[in-house]
Design a protein around this motif. Sequence first.
Motif, PDB file in Angstrom:
ATOM      1  N   ASP A   1     -74.245 -11.076 -44.024  1.00 44.65           N
ATOM      2  CA  ASP A   1     -74.856 -11.428 -42.630  1.00 44.65           C
ATOM      3  C   ASP A   1     -75.707 -10.321 -42.339  1.00 44.65           C
ATOM      4  OD1 ASP A   1     -73.238 -13.671 -42.583  1.00 44.65           O
ATOM      5  OD2 ASP A   1     -71.855 -12.844 -40.974  1.00 44.65           O
ATOM      6  N   TYR A   2     -75.801  -9.177 -42.416  1.00 49.30           N
ATOM      7  CA  TYR A   2     -76.768  -8.228 -42.050  1.00 49.30           C
ATOM      8  C   TYR A   2     -77.715  -8.351 -43.254  1.00 49.30           C
ATOM      9  CZ  TYR A   2     -74.748  -5.205 -38.567  1.00 49.30           C
ATOM     10  OH  TYR A   2     -74.267  -4.799 -37.366  1.00 49.30           O
TER      11      TYR A   2
ATOM     12  N   ASP B   1     -79.116 -11.074 -44.492  1.00 46.54           N
ATOM     13  CA  ASP B   1     -79.714 -12.290 -43.715  1.00 46.54           C
ATOM     14  C   ASP B   1     -80.573 -11.991 -42.560  1.00 46.54           C
ATOM     15  OD1 ASP B   1     -79.066 -14.008 -45.720  1.00 46.54           O
ATOM     16  OD2 ASP B   1     -77.238 -14.969 -44.458  1.00 46.54           O
ATOM     17  N   VAL B   2     -79.859 -11.117 -41.690  1.00 53.39           N
ATOM     18  CA  VAL B   2     -80.547 -10.571 -40.662  1.00 53.39           C
ATOM     19  C   VAL B   2     -81.861  -9.799 -40.801  1.00 53.39           C
ATOM     20  CG1 VAL B   2     -80.426  -8.786 -38.527  1.00 53.39           C
ATOM     21  CG2 VAL B   2     -78.688 -10.283 -39.137  1.00 53.39           C
ATOM     22  N   ALA B   3     -81.400  -8.652 -41.971  1.00 56.78           N
ATOM     23  CA  ALA B   3     -82.667  -8.175 -42.332  1.00 56.78           C
ATOM     24  C   ALA B   3     -84.035  -9.181 -42.786  1.00 56.78           C
ATOM     25  CB  ALA B   3     -82.300  -7.146 -43.482  1.00 56.78           C
ATOM     26  N   LYS B   4     -83.597  -9.888 -43.441  1.00 57.25           N
ATOM     27  CA  LYS B   4     -84.790 -10.866 -43.916  1.00 57.25           C
ATOM     28  C   LYS B   4     -85.422 -11.472 -42.797  1.00 57.25           C
ATOM     29  CE  LYS B   4     -82.455 -11.938 -48.578  1.00 57.25           C
ATOM     30  NZ  LYS B   4     -81.448 -13.115 -48.941  1.00 57.25           N
ATOM     31  N   ARG B   5     -84.834 -11.934 -41.870  1.00 57.02           N
ATOM     32  CA  ARG B   5     -85.224 -12.382 -40.741  1.00 57.02           C
ATOM     33  C   ARG B   5     -86.131 -11.811 -39.835  1.00 57.02           C
ATOM     34  NH1 ARG B   5     -80.039 -14.876 -39.790  1.00 57.02           N
ATOM     35  NH2 ARG B   5     -79.773 -13.591 -38.135  1.00 57.02           N
ATOM     36  N   GLU B   6     -85.742 -10.403 -39.925  1.00 54.82           N
ATOM     37  CA  GLU B   6     -86.617  -9.328 -38.868  1.00 54.82           C
ATOM     38  C   GLU B   6     -87.667  -8.835 -39.654  1.00 54.82           C
ATOM     39  OE1 GLU B   6     -83.405  -6.764 -36.504  1.00 54.82           O
ATOM     40  OE2 GLU B   6     -83.576  -6.002 -38.454  1.00 54.82           O
ATOM     41  N   GLY B   7     -88.089  -9.429 -40.969  1.00 57.34           N
ATOM     42  CA  GLY B   7     -89.267  -8.982 -41.559  1.00 57.34           C
ATOM     43  C   GLY B   7     -89.352  -8.040 -42.650  1.00 57.34           C
ATOM     44  N   ALA B   8     -87.973  -7.500 -42.948  1.00 55.24           N
ATOM     45  CA  ALA B   8     -87.924  -6.471 -44.092  1.00 55.24           C
ATOM     46  C   ALA B   8     -88.412  -7.012 -45.197  1.00 55.24           C
ATOM     47  CB  ALA B   8     -86.602  -5.662 -44.073  1.00 55.24           C
ATOM     48  N   THR B   9     -88.773  -6.186 -46.122  1.00 54.85           N
ATOM     49  CA  THR B   9     -89.225  -6.640 -47.678  1.00 54.85           C
ATOM     50  C   THR B   9     -87.845  -6.220 -48.531  1.00 54.85           C
ATOM     51  OG1 THR B   9     -91.322  -6.067 -47.354  1.00 54.85           O
ATOM     52  CG2 THR B   9     -90.642  -6.441 -49.526  1.00 54.85           C
TER      53      THR B   9
ATOM     54  N   LEU C   1     -86.587  -5.663 -51.537  1.00 51.91           N
ATOM     55  CA  LEU C   1     -86.849  -5.102 -53.010  1.00 51.91           C
ATOM     56  C   LEU C   1     -85.680  -5.230 -54.121  1.00 51.91           C
ATOM     57  CD1 LEU C   1     -88.366  -1.651 -51.533  1.00 51.91           C
ATOM     58  CD2 LEU C   1     -89.617  -3.853 -51.909  1.00 51.91           C
ATOM     59  N   LEU C   2     -84.569  -5.265 -53.836  1.00 55.77           N
ATOM     60  CA  LEU C   2     -83.736  -5.174 -54.840  1.00 55.77           C
ATOM     61  C   LEU C   2     -82.202  -5.999 -54.151  1.00 55.77           C
ATOM     62  CD1 LEU C   2     -82.754  -4.050 -57.709  1.00 55.77           C
ATOM     63  CD2 LEU C   2     -81.708  -2.412 -56.499  1.00 55.77           C
ATOM     64  N   GLY C   3     -81.618  -6.852 -55.108  1.00 58.18           N
ATOM     65  CA  GLY C   3     -80.494  -7.176 -54.726  1.00 58.18           C
ATOM     66  C   GLY C   3     -80.651  -8.248 -53.578  1.00 58.18           C
ATOM     67  N   GLY C   4     -79.587  -8.421 -52.533  1.00 51.77           N
ATOM     68  CA  GLY C   4     -79.693  -9.291 -51.559  1.00 51.77           C
ATOM     69  C   GLY C   4     -78.986 -10.344 -51.659  1.00 51.77           C
ATOM     70  N   GLU C   5     -77.980 -10.417 -52.843  1.00 51.17           N
ATOM     71  CA  GLU C   5     -77.092 -11.919 -52.938  1.00 51.17           C
ATOM     72  C   GLU C   5     -75.517 -11.185 -53.146  1.00 51.17           C
ATOM     73  OE1 GLU C   5     -78.212 -14.694 -52.491  1.00 51.17           O
ATOM     74  OE2 GLU C   5     -80.387 -14.278 -52.731  1.00 51.17           O
TER      75      GLU C   5
ATOM     76  N   ARG D   1     -82.587  -4.051 -36.424  1.00 49.89           N
ATOM     77  CA  ARG D   1     -80.877  -3.855 -36.386  1.00 49.89           C
ATOM     78  C   ARG D   1     -80.321  -3.383 -37.756  1.00 49.89           C
ATOM     79  NH1 ARG D   1     -78.052  -9.498 -35.592  1.00 49.89           N
ATOM     80  NH2 ARG D   1     -76.346  -8.147 -35.533  1.00 49.89           N
ATOM     81  N   ILE D   2     -81.080  -3.815 -39.029  1.00 51.05           N
ATOM     82  CA  ILE D   2     -80.572  -3.132 -40.184  1.00 51.05           C
ATOM     83  C   ILE D   2     -81.008  -1.563 -40.327  1.00 51.05           C
ATOM     84  CG2 ILE D   2     -82.994  -3.129 -41.335  1.00 51.05           C
ATOM     85  CD1 ILE D   2     -79.563  -4.506 -42.824  1.00 51.05           C
ATOM     86  N   ALA D   3     -81.670  -1.031 -39.185  1.00 50.19           N
ATOM     87  CA  ALA D   3     -81.958   0.418 -39.142  1.00 50.19           C
ATOM     88  C   ALA D   3     -81.067   1.026 -38.129  1.00 50.19           C
ATOM     89  CB  ALA D   3     -83.301   0.608 -39.146  1.00 50.19           C
ATOM     90  N   GLN D   4     -80.586   0.153 -37.234  1.00 48.20           N
ATOM     91  CA  GLN D   4     -79.769   0.816 -36.078  1.00 48.20           C
ATOM     92  C   GLN D   4     -78.319   0.345 -36.269  1.00 48.20           C
ATOM     93  OE1 GLN D   4     -80.925   2.325 -33.359  1.00 48.20           O
ATOM     94  NE2 GLN D   4     -82.748   2.801 -34.341  1.00 48.20           N
ATOM     95  N   GLU D   5     -77.808  -0.493 -36.979  1.00 46.28           N
ATOM     96  CA  GLU D   5     -76.425  -0.902 -36.834  1.00 46.28           C
ATOM     97  C   GLU D   5     -75.795  -0.505 -38.184  1.00 46.28           C
ATOM     98  OE1 GLU D   5     -76.179  -4.720 -35.362  1.00 46.28           O
ATOM     99  OE2 GLU D   5     -77.484  -4.507 -33.819  1.00 46.28           O
TER     100      GLU D   5
END
Length: 492
Positions: A337-338, A340-348, A350-354, A380-384
């Motif tokens: 879930d996190y 997916d959140v990072a993708k929606r927030e606009g982070a790029t 670079l590796l993995g993600g699945e 959120r990906i940088a704060q939580e």
Amino acid sequence: MKRYALRIAGESVDPSGGTWFDTQNPFTGQAWAQIPRADARDVDRAVQAAHRAFTEGAWAEMSASQRGLLLHRLADLVERDASRLAATEVRDNGKLLAEMSAQLAYIPQWYRYYGGLADKVQGTTLPLDKKGYFAFTRKEPLGVVAAITPWNSPLMLASWKIAPALAAGCTVVVKPSEFTSASTLEFAELFDEAGFPPGVINVVTGFGREVGSPLVEHPLVRKISFTGSDTTGRMINEQAARHFKHTAMELGGKSPNIVFADADLEQAAFGAISGIFAATGQTCIAGSRLLVQDSIYDDFVERLLAVARTARMGDPMDPATQVGPVTTPPQFEKVLDYIDVAKREGATLLLGGERGSGAACGQGWFVQPTIFGDVRNDMRIAQEEVFGPVLSVLRFKDEAEALSIANDVRFGLAAAVWTRDIGRALRMSERLQAGTVWVNTYRAVSYLAPFGGYKDSGLGRENGIDAIQEYLQVKSVWINSGAVSGNPFVIR
């Protein structure tokens, strides 16, 4: 499947409700053992046993030196059974056998250290400002301690609590995570073999509402030592405060791993990988925020990706495996879930993600080692706290900006600085708001070094001399050695 029992007053006993629940192997996804489902009745039995051991009988009469000898005997037994206990931990929490074997080989040092420290606890004589009085202080054990431990390193984190508590003269009721209780139940049997009196160590297993809450609220428990999420820690601290109980809270982290342009970049890249992908990122000190100076950002990220791409997922019992499964199904879903959140927030990405797949991953709960670039510190990906193999990479220009980004988070458990400049290392270590700061290394711990958090990362300290003080209380003793009583209605 193997069926475990509770450990209360030196005996293996069935839960009062007569029910058990399955514990699963994170690599296979299959149940492999049954854990007792305790309730408030079992909690009361365990706490009463601990209280009896504390107030009467052999433990209560034992000298500090005798307690120390028992801790040394226990260390020898842990050393003897390290391989068996490590294998149980791997089966229960999915971490690498290499990691858990290293932990089990190291755990005896906690019991030896605090065994040696047990009879070094001293009060002081007080230089009073009043004639005719002699005064001194005594340091006395608090009483029954509730040790509530997490699923990521069950026996090591339990030992961080148990060793100083017993050295201080307390007794302990351990409540391990419902996801990883087996190794703690096996471990508890060694205390009886070492010669600890019944009731000094007790283990009750089960779920938070059924076991954790009654344990925290039990009137005979005088201290709660908890390692886990800040959300649960906050609830426990609030419960404990209503009864003025002592607490120690080792909670979450969102630790910054800061790489300056003058660092040894190869070592820093390995340190960044170790900080986030070791233990599959399931560690409170995970370096989940990688701060890289602008002038080396692109080059360093390429180095980082080159190393990360070689990480091998697979069976945690296989020595070749470098990244194991996530320990629990809820945590597995949370990590995805996190992402997916990072993708929606606009982070790029670079590796993995699945989620991890393929023959090497079996039916386990794997998440690919994942790296996000172009992360802002307000995402959120940088704060939580994700608590998984997910790294956020952020840019900074200079020391001031690095400190601003690093400290702009509600956690403060750990941080690291990579630089060849000793002045910078000292400046950064002074100004970083974290209980542990590493320079040119990451994820180093010792029984000698105090460990704990700033801000929302917790209260109190574990390890080192500081830890034993967490289980003691100070009493002042006044003796009239010749003072003449004056007006009885006026303070002496």
